[in-house]
Design a protein around this motif. Structure first.
Motif, PDB file in Angstrom:
ATOM      1  N   LEU A  30       0.829  -0.976  -0.140  1.00 32.90           N
ATOM      2  CA  LEU A  30       0.055   0.144   0.008  1.00 32.90           C
ATOM      3  C   LEU A  30       0.666   1.330   0.047  1.00 32.90           C
ATOM      4  N   LYS A  31       1.930   1.189   0.706  1.00 32.12           N
ATOM      5  CA  LYS A  31       2.765   2.440   0.908  1.00 32.12           C
ATOM      6  C   LYS A  31       3.391   2.511  -0.534  1.00 32.12           C
ATOM      7  N   ALA A  32       3.817   1.599  -1.195  1.00 37.23           N
ATOM      8  CA  ALA A  32       4.413   1.772  -2.381  1.00 37.23           C
ATOM      9  C   ALA A  32       3.570   2.194  -3.417  1.00 37.23           C
ATOM     10  N   ALA A  33       2.261   1.842  -3.336  1.00 34.16           N
ATOM     11  CA  ALA A  33       1.133   2.158  -4.303  1.00 34.16           C
ATOM     12  C   ALA A  33       0.797   3.759  -4.135  1.00 34.16           C
ATOM     13  N   ARG A  34       1.038   4.248  -2.867  1.00 29.04           N
ATOM     14  CA  ARG A  34       0.836   5.487  -2.849  1.00 29.04           C
ATOM     15  C   ARG A  34       1.771   6.323  -3.624  1.00 29.04           C
ATOM     16  N   LYS A  35       3.065   5.899  -3.957  1.00 23.64           N
ATOM     17  CA  LYS A  35       4.145   6.474  -4.493  1.00 23.64           C
ATOM     18  C   LYS A  35       3.968   6.288  -6.083  1.00 23.64           C
ATOM     19  N   SER A  36       3.744   4.999  -6.355  1.00 23.66           N
ATOM     20  CA  SER A  36       3.944   4.774  -7.895  1.00 23.66           C
ATOM     21  C   SER A  36       2.378   4.820  -8.579  1.00 23.66           C
ATOM     22  N   GLN A  38       0.164   2.527  -8.670  1.00 22.78           N
ATOM     23  CA  GLN A  38      -0.142   1.349  -9.348  1.00 22.78           C
ATOM     24  C   GLN A  38      -0.205   0.340  -8.079  1.00 22.78           C
ATOM     25  N   LEU A  39      -1.130  -0.751  -8.021  1.00 22.54           N
ATOM     26  CA  LEU A  39      -1.189  -1.782  -7.036  1.00 22.54           C
ATOM     27  C   LEU A  39      -1.596  -3.040  -7.747  1.00 22.54           C
ATOM     28  N   LEU A  85      -5.112  -0.567 -10.909  1.00 18.41           N
ATOM     29  CA  LEU A  85      -5.608  -1.581  -9.906  1.00 18.41           C
ATOM     30  C   LEU A  85      -5.604  -3.023 -10.483  1.00 18.41           C
ATOM     31  N   LEU A  86      -4.860  -3.607 -10.229  1.00 16.94           N
ATOM     32  CA  LEU A  86      -4.924  -5.359 -10.874  1.00 16.94           C
ATOM     33  C   LEU A  86      -5.417  -6.478  -9.683  1.00 16.94           C
ATOM     34  N   LEU A  87      -6.444  -6.819  -9.985  1.00 17.79           N
ATOM     35  CA  LEU A  87      -7.250  -7.745  -9.141  1.00 17.79           C
ATOM     36  C   LEU A  87      -7.473  -8.838  -9.796  1.00 17.79           C
ATOM     37  N   SER A  88      -6.892  -9.428 -10.789  1.00 19.17           N
ATOM     38  CA  SER A  88      -7.197 -10.700 -11.429  1.00 19.17           C
ATOM     39  C   SER A  88      -6.755 -11.875 -10.660  1.00 19.17           C
TER      40      SER A  88
END
Length: 598
Positions: A30-36, A38-39, A85-88
């Motif tokens: 989650l922390k990385a997603a706030r910067k990039s 992408q999750l 957001l990738l949820l596959s």
């Protein structure tokens, strides 16, 4: 003591509660997603999307409560809106309305879950450009989804859709729409409003007709209507001015569609009920390069087949054709002619196995048969070596033939007879040659086609690489295990046949010949192939790797977009399964692409 038990009970419950409320998504992600922005949460066994994912850009992050660091990497307040957001490949059964809390999303991947419906809030993601919904259990789409004005790609294959909302036509910027493998019985007329569409896949549905409004799709290059229940194709489809590839396999068509679409290069009409080819329909196909008519009931070919002057590949496998018109040989660009599974009369079986060039030469010979027979005594002479030189073949067809003689060498008299004749084809097949005839080099300025099949060659001399005009080499049924690196100099080479040899790997030099269109390597011992290097062969359309030792097929092979015919049967790999391989090239490539990690 009872107090101790009570305390013990409270502690264990608290521990249990801690486990329950612990986030299912690692905090670091989650922390990385706030910067990039992408999750990637694919394949994590999620049954629902955690609330902290929806609230990623709303809630104050944990580090804000802790010691504040002013290091460049820890400035939590400099966060980026989530765009991808990738949820596959999870087990999601529903998507919450809270998805609206991520208004910055441009890509949302929900494929391979268990969704049976979608929230109307999806329509609020106005920045969304790519929405992947394939392999779910959707029975309908919310009308609100059709308000996504920026959506470019919508893939909904492998669901349970029975109808589509009429509002679908509002997706003006859509360039790709995949509706394959659903239960659609009809299409909304508004489909014609998708004027930016370039690729439309309607295969594997229950469509019995196509709407005339498809004619408005002026930018569609690929239309796939395979595996439906179509009995007719509306003539209005000819107004699809950009249409290049049309797939109509596995339908109920009785006639070849009359489609004067000016850009149509590839037409796939295999597995229908077509009995005859009408001149009127053939005349429409002004730009056709590939015509697939396999597994129909065609009983004859009209002489007017010559109308298809741009045709390079004609697949007539498994029809009822008894005779071939000699005019077939007059098609100037025909390179591949497939006729297996037809009750052909008057053509020897071994001639059919020699390939397209030999068959066309035979048919050309039939055109000239009468005049040749009249002065036969003058066109053939017997030399001391008993080599029969057919002067007519040399002068008219530019063909030097010395096959089926069981000879260990090619007599010099033959090469003497063809001096300065501009011979383009040499056929030395079915002999006992152990090396390439050195005098072949005398034909270097004109020779484009050489057949050395069914000999005893154990190595391929680099001398053959000096024949710079070569476009076709047939080396089948020899004892070759390698090819010379100098072969990369053959910059005009389009096809090479290496079936029934002893190759244990894909010949290294073939990766370097960018002009190649056909590589036949069946019945060898090839153990692997490099798809990243194959992709550089941008003209490669036919690749035969059947009956080799391939233990696995790299998924990246699915990215070789130029491939039209890929043969993999008879190898010991487990995936793709035999059932997928049996469905043909398109199904195999699609399966492989689906296995590439996102």
């Amino acid at each position: 003591m009872s107090g101790f038990r009570r305390a013990d009970k409270v502690d264990s419950l608290a521990g249990f509660r801690t486990q329950k409320t612990e986030p299912t998504v690692p905090y670091g992600l989650l922390k990385a997603a706030r910067k990039s922005g992408q999750l990637n949460l694919s394949g994590r066994g999620l049954t629902e999307v955690p609330q902290n994912v929806y609230r990623l850009n709303i809630d104050t992050p944990e580090e804000a409560q802790q010691n504040v660091s002013f290091g460049a990497s820890d400035r939590w307040w400099e966060q980026t809106d989530l765009t991808k957001l990738l949820l596959s490949s999870n087990q999601l059964t529903q998507l919450s309305d809270d998805i609206r809390l991520l208004p910055g999303l441009t890509t949302l991947d929900l494929h391979d879950n268990q969704l049976s419906s979608l929230p109307s809030a999806l329509g609020e993601l106005q920045e969304l450009q790519q929405l992947r919904l394939s392999h779910n259990q959707l029975t309908s789409l919310p009308a609100e989804l059709c308000s996504l004005k920026n959506l470019h790609s919508l893939t909904i294959q492998q669901n349970l859709l029975e109808s589509l909302p009429e509002e679908l036509g509002q997706l003006k910027n859509l360039t790709e729409l995949d509706l394959s493998n659903n239960h659609l019985t009809c299409l909304p007329s508004s489909l014609g409003c998708l004027t930016s569409l370039q690729k439309l896949n309607l295969s594997q549905n229950k469509l019995s007709c196509l709407p005339d409004s498809l004619a408005q799709l002026k930018h569609v290059k690929l239309l796939d209507c395979s595996r439906n229940q179509l009995t007719d194709i509306p003539a209005s489809l000819s107004e699809m001015l950009a249409l290049e590839q049309l797939y109509l396999r596995h339908n109920k068509l009785r006639l070849l569609p009359k489609l004067p679409a000016p850009a149509l290069k590839e037409l796939y009409v295999g597995n229908n009920q077509i009995e005859q080819l009408e001149t009127e329909q053939l005349a429409c196909l002004a730009a056709i390069s590939l015509l697939e008519l396999r597994d129909n009931k065609i009983n004859s070919l009209p002489e007017q087949i010559t109308l298809l002057s741009t045709l390079t590949r004609l697949d007539l496998t498994n029809n009822d054709i008894a005779t071939l018109p000699a005019s077939l040989s007059l098609l100037p660009n025909l390179k591949v002619l497939l006729l297996e599974g037809n009750p052909l009369r008057g053509i020897r079986r071994d001639l059919l196995t020699k390939g397209t060039n030999e068959l066309l030469k035979y048919l050309r010979g039939r055109i000239k048969e009468e005049p040749e027979r009249a002065d036969e005594g003058h066109t053939a002479m017997t030399l001391p070596s008993q080599a029969s030189v057919n002067v007519h073949n040399i002068k008219s067809l530019k063909l030097l033939s010395y096959s089926e003689k069981q000879a260990a060498v090619i007599p010099d008299e033959l090469f003497d007879a063809v001096a300065d004749q501009g011979v383009t084809t040499a056929d030395f097949s079915k002999n006992q040659l152990t090396s390439i005839p050195p005098r072949l080099l005398e034909l270097h300025s004109s020779l484009s086609d050489i057949n050395l099949g069914f000999n005893r060659l154990t190595c391929c001399s680099p001398d053959i690489c000096k024949l710079l005009q070569l476009t076709h080499i047939d080396l089948r049924n020899n004892q070759l295990s390698d090819l010379p690196s100098e072969m990369k100099n053959l910059t005009k080479l389009r096809s090479i046949i290496l079936n029934y040899n002893r190759f244990k790997s894909f010949p290294e030099v073939l990766y370097q010949i960018e002009s190649l269109e056909t590589v036949l390597l069946g019945n060898n011992q090839v153990g692997g192939v490099d798809p990243s290097r194959l992709m550089k062969l941008v003209h490669l359309s036919t690749l035969d790797l059947s009956n080799n030792d391939l233990l696995n097929i790299p998924p990246e092979l699915g990215l070789c977009s130029s491939l039209r015919c890929l043969s993999l049967e008879g190898n010991p790999f487990r995936t793709p399964r035999a059932a997928i391989v049996a469905k043909g090239t398109d199904a195999v490539l699609k399966y492989l692409r689906g296995r590439i990690p996102t």
